[in-house]
Design an enzyme around this catalytic site. Structure first.
Site, short mmCIF file in Angstrom:
data_model
loop_
_atom_site.label_atom_id
_atom_site.label_comp_id
_atom_site.label_asym_id
_atom_site.label_seq_id
_atom_site.Cartn_x
_atom_site.Cartn_y
_atom_site.Cartn_z
N CYS A 132 -24.39 -0.78 4.38
CA CYS A 132 -23.63 0.48 4.35
C CYS A 132 -24.50 1.64 4.86
O CYS A 132 -25.55 1.94 4.29
CB CYS A 132 -23.16 0.78 2.93
SG CYS A 132 -22.20 2.31 2.81
N ASP A 178 0.83 -1.20 0.00
CA ASP A 178 0.00 0.00 0.00
C ASP A 178 0.86 1.26 0.00
O ASP A 178 0.49 2.28 0.57
CB ASP A 178 -0.93 -0.01 1.23
CG ASP A 178 -2.05 1.01 1.12
OD1 ASP A 178 -2.42 1.35 -0.01
OD2 ASP A 178 -2.55 1.46 2.17
#
Length: 344
Positions: free
Chosen positions: A196, A132
């Site tokens: 969500c 990352d």
């Protein structure tokens, strides 16, 4: 090379990774178009770095043209508790499971470097390691390597290790046999989409980061739109909802490095305590933690949003104490929290 690959995978498992697979750097030609559409739609929000170096982010082969293989690795951080439980404790803060221990960049990269040094010693090849930390489409490469597939929540998941995972990669000049890509096994399931809080998925497999609570609490600078901050609940750093609800977690592999789990102090910390942090105490509390990267001001802003959403009148003094904070965004968040608690 087949024998080398077998020994490499075995070595990766010895290092603590839960899975290791191989693909070619040019195995994800679809990424460039997907990234272009994502940025064109504005879904990246304030993450301007996603629009930069798109030729690398969209084409891993261009990142290091000498590379012939990409070794993709999985490090599990699966929690041994239910991350959704804290959402009902309104006087407490919800911090994403991955951020409650040591910074994964440090933990995983050291492991990757040891594995890469072993590969160099065994084959004489050249290597580059990434966690990352470069424009590498790790999730797409992970699917191409057969580690898992990108689910409807856009994260990589697997029938072998669930979806609680950090991904790392070793680019190498060694010619290693690629593994077959993994296919999608989400089927008709919509659990991650439906849970969500902010409806951040405009469609399956598509994420509008501007509505994602992980983005809002970590990447977004300045005040958060009022309609969205009201939906953030007590989530102050990241959001685990779409990961925690995934049914494939019944196969989740337990985390092997206890440093990633932390000591439990960040599992449900008190909002009142977190609201008192100044810069020095924030840095001391989160030394070595991923949380440190957002800085005290953005962190306390998030805490104040959680206080405003808590419905707990007893937290009003904690918010009031920040109403004259030197940071304008923190002060605004405090005044909003005070007003919201007064309404309740």
């Amino acid at each position: 090379m087949a024998a080398l690959k077998d020994r490499l995978v075995a070595r990766a498992l010895e290092e603590g990774f839960v899975a290791a697979r191989v693909c070619r750097p040019d195995a994800v030609p679809e990424v460039a178009a997907r990234l272009e559409a994502f940025v064109a739609a504005g879904y990246h929000g304030q993450m301007g770095w996603m629009a930069e170096r798109m030729h690398w982010r969209g084409d891993p082969a261009a990142l290091w043209p000498a590379a012939r293989s990409v070794v993709m690795l999985v490090e599990s951080y699966a929690p041994d508790y239910d991350p959704l439980e804290v959402l009902g404790r309104r006087d407490r803060a919800a911090i994403s499971a991955y951020a409650q221990g040591r910074d994964y960049h440090d933990v995983v990269k050291k492991r990757l470097k040891r594995l890469a040094r072993w590969l160099v010693a065994e084959s004489g090849c050249e290597v580059k390691v990434f966690v990352d930390t470069a424009p590498v489409p790790e999730k797409a490469l992970g699917q191409a390597a057969g580690l898992g597939w990108q689910g409807k929540h856009t994260n990589l998941l697997s029938r072998e290790w669930g979806n609680w995972a950090f991904l790392g990669s070793v680019f190498t000049t060694a010619e290693l046999d690629p593994d077959p890509a993994e296919s999608d096994h989400c089927g008709s399931c919509r659990a991650c989409l439906d849970i969500c809080p902010t409806a951040a998925f405009p469609a399956p497999y598509r994420l509008d980061a501007r509505r994602c609570i992980s983005y809002l609490t970590i990447e977004h600078k300045g005040p958060v739109e009022i309609g969205l901050r009201e939906k953030m609940g007590n989530r102050i750093y990241g959001c685990d909802d779409c990961l925690a609800i995934c049914p494939w977690n019944k196969f989740a592999t337990a985390a092997r490095d206890l440093r990633l789990a932390g000591d439990g102090s960040l599992r449900a910390p008190e909002l009142a305590e977190l609201a008192t942090l100044d810069d020095a105490s924030f840095r001391a509390k989160f030394s070595g933690s991923p949380v440190k990267r957002i800085g005290r001001d953005r962190f306390v802003r998030n805490v104040l949003y959680a206080i405003g959403n808590s419905g707990q009148a007893g937290l009003r003094p904690s918010a009031q104490a920040c109403a004259e904070d030197p940071d304008a965004t923190v002060a605004e968040a405090a005044r909003w929290a005070v007003a919201r608690l007064a309404e309740r």
